[in-house]
Design an enzyme around this catalytic site. Sequence first.
Site, short mmCIF file in Angstrom:
data_model
loop_
_atom_site.label_atom_id
_atom_site.label_comp_id
_atom_site.label_asym_id
_atom_site.label_seq_id
_atom_site.Cartn_x
_atom_site.Cartn_y
_atom_site.Cartn_z
N SER A 30 0.82 -1.21 0.00
CA SER A 30 0.00 0.00 0.00
C SER A 30 0.86 1.27 0.00
O SER A 30 0.50 2.28 -0.63
CB SER A 30 -0.94 0.00 1.21
OG SER A 30 -0.19 -0.12 2.40
N ASP A 82 10.79 0.47 -1.79
CA ASP A 82 9.83 -0.54 -1.33
C ASP A 82 9.45 -0.28 0.12
O ASP A 82 10.15 0.44 0.84
CB ASP A 82 10.46 -1.94 -1.48
CG ASP A 82 9.41 -3.05 -1.45
OD1 ASP A 82 8.21 -2.76 -1.27
OD2 ASP A 82 9.79 -4.22 -1.62
N GLY A 97 4.63 -9.30 3.77
CA GLY A 97 3.22 -9.29 4.17
C GLY A 97 2.31 -9.35 2.96
O GLY A 97 1.23 -9.94 3.00
N GLU A 104 10.99 -9.22 -4.58
CA GLU A 104 11.53 -8.05 -3.87
C GLU A 104 12.99 -8.27 -3.49
O GLU A 104 13.83 -7.38 -3.63
CB GLU A 104 10.69 -7.77 -2.61
CG GLU A 104 9.28 -7.30 -2.93
CD GLU A 104 8.38 -7.14 -1.72
OE1 GLU A 104 7.38 -6.43 -1.84
OE2 GLU A 104 8.67 -7.72 -0.66
N LYS A 122 5.98 1.08 11.69
CA LYS A 122 6.80 -0.05 11.24
C LYS A 122 8.19 -0.07 11.89
O LYS A 122 8.90 -1.06 11.79
CB LYS A 122 6.98 0.01 9.71
CG LYS A 122 5.69 0.11 8.91
CD LYS A 122 4.91 -1.17 8.98
CE LYS A 122 3.64 -1.17 8.17
NZ LYS A 122 3.81 -1.08 6.76
#
Length: 223
Positions: A30, A82, A97, A104, A122
Site C-alpha cells: 500500500s 519498497d 506481508g 523483492e 513499522k
Amino acid sequence: MTQNDQKRAAAEAALAYIEPDSWLGVGTGSTVEFFIEALAATKSRFIKGAVSSSERTTKLLKQHRIEVESLNNVDRLPVYVDGADEVTEHGAMIKGGGGALTREKIIAAVAQKFICIADQSKLVSVLGAFALPVEVIPMARSYVARELVKLGGHPEWRAGVTTDNGNVILDVHGLSIINPVDLETQINQIAGVVTVGLFARRGADVVVLGGDAGVTTRVIGKK
Ligand code: 5RP
C-alpha cells in the site's frame, strides 16, 4: 495524520532519491501504491521505466503508463523503493506481508540503493512481532514448517495464497529476532525454502518514515 497520510508522505519524499534517465526498482504494497501515484504525477517522464516486484505492481505501473522492463534486460539499477512490515534503525526488515518477498529480494540484491518507505508504526527495536513470511516450494511445506519449529517459531500456512512464482507462504509467529543476519542465513539453508522475508544481509540503505511530526530520514551507516 492518519496512517495512510504517513505512508503517502514517506512515499512522496522518496521521489527525491530517483535517478533520472535510469531504471527504477518498484516494490509492492500500500505504501508503494502511494509512491506509484506520486511517480506518475511527477517524475515518471524522467525515468527510463520500472522493474516491478510483483504482478500487482506491474498492473498498477502499466495503468499509470509507466514502462515495465524485465530485470534481465536492465544492466544498472541505481534505486529500489519498497515498503516494509517492520524495520529497525539499522535498516534490517521483515517483508513479504503482501507475498512478494522473492521478487523483492532479487531486485534488492541488484539495486545499488534500497529506499525503504513506511509509516512510523513499522519502526521496531527488535524484529519479529510481525509474523515472518517464508516462501516455500509446495511439496516442502510440512518439512520446512517442522524445521522452523526447531528454530523456535510457530509457522502458519497462509491458506489460499499462491505467490507470483507458484509457491506457498508460511508465516512464522513467535520469533524475537535478536540476530537477523544469522536467522536469515539459517532459514536460507532449509531445503525447500525459496526466500525468507528477512532482509538483513541486504537491508535498507535509507529508511524514510512518515510520522505525526512529518517525514524523518535515516541513512544507514551514517549518524
Ligand atoms: C510486500 C511487502 C510490503 O512492502 C510490506 O508488506 C509493507 O506493505 P504496506 O506498505 O502495505 O504496509 O513486503 O511483500
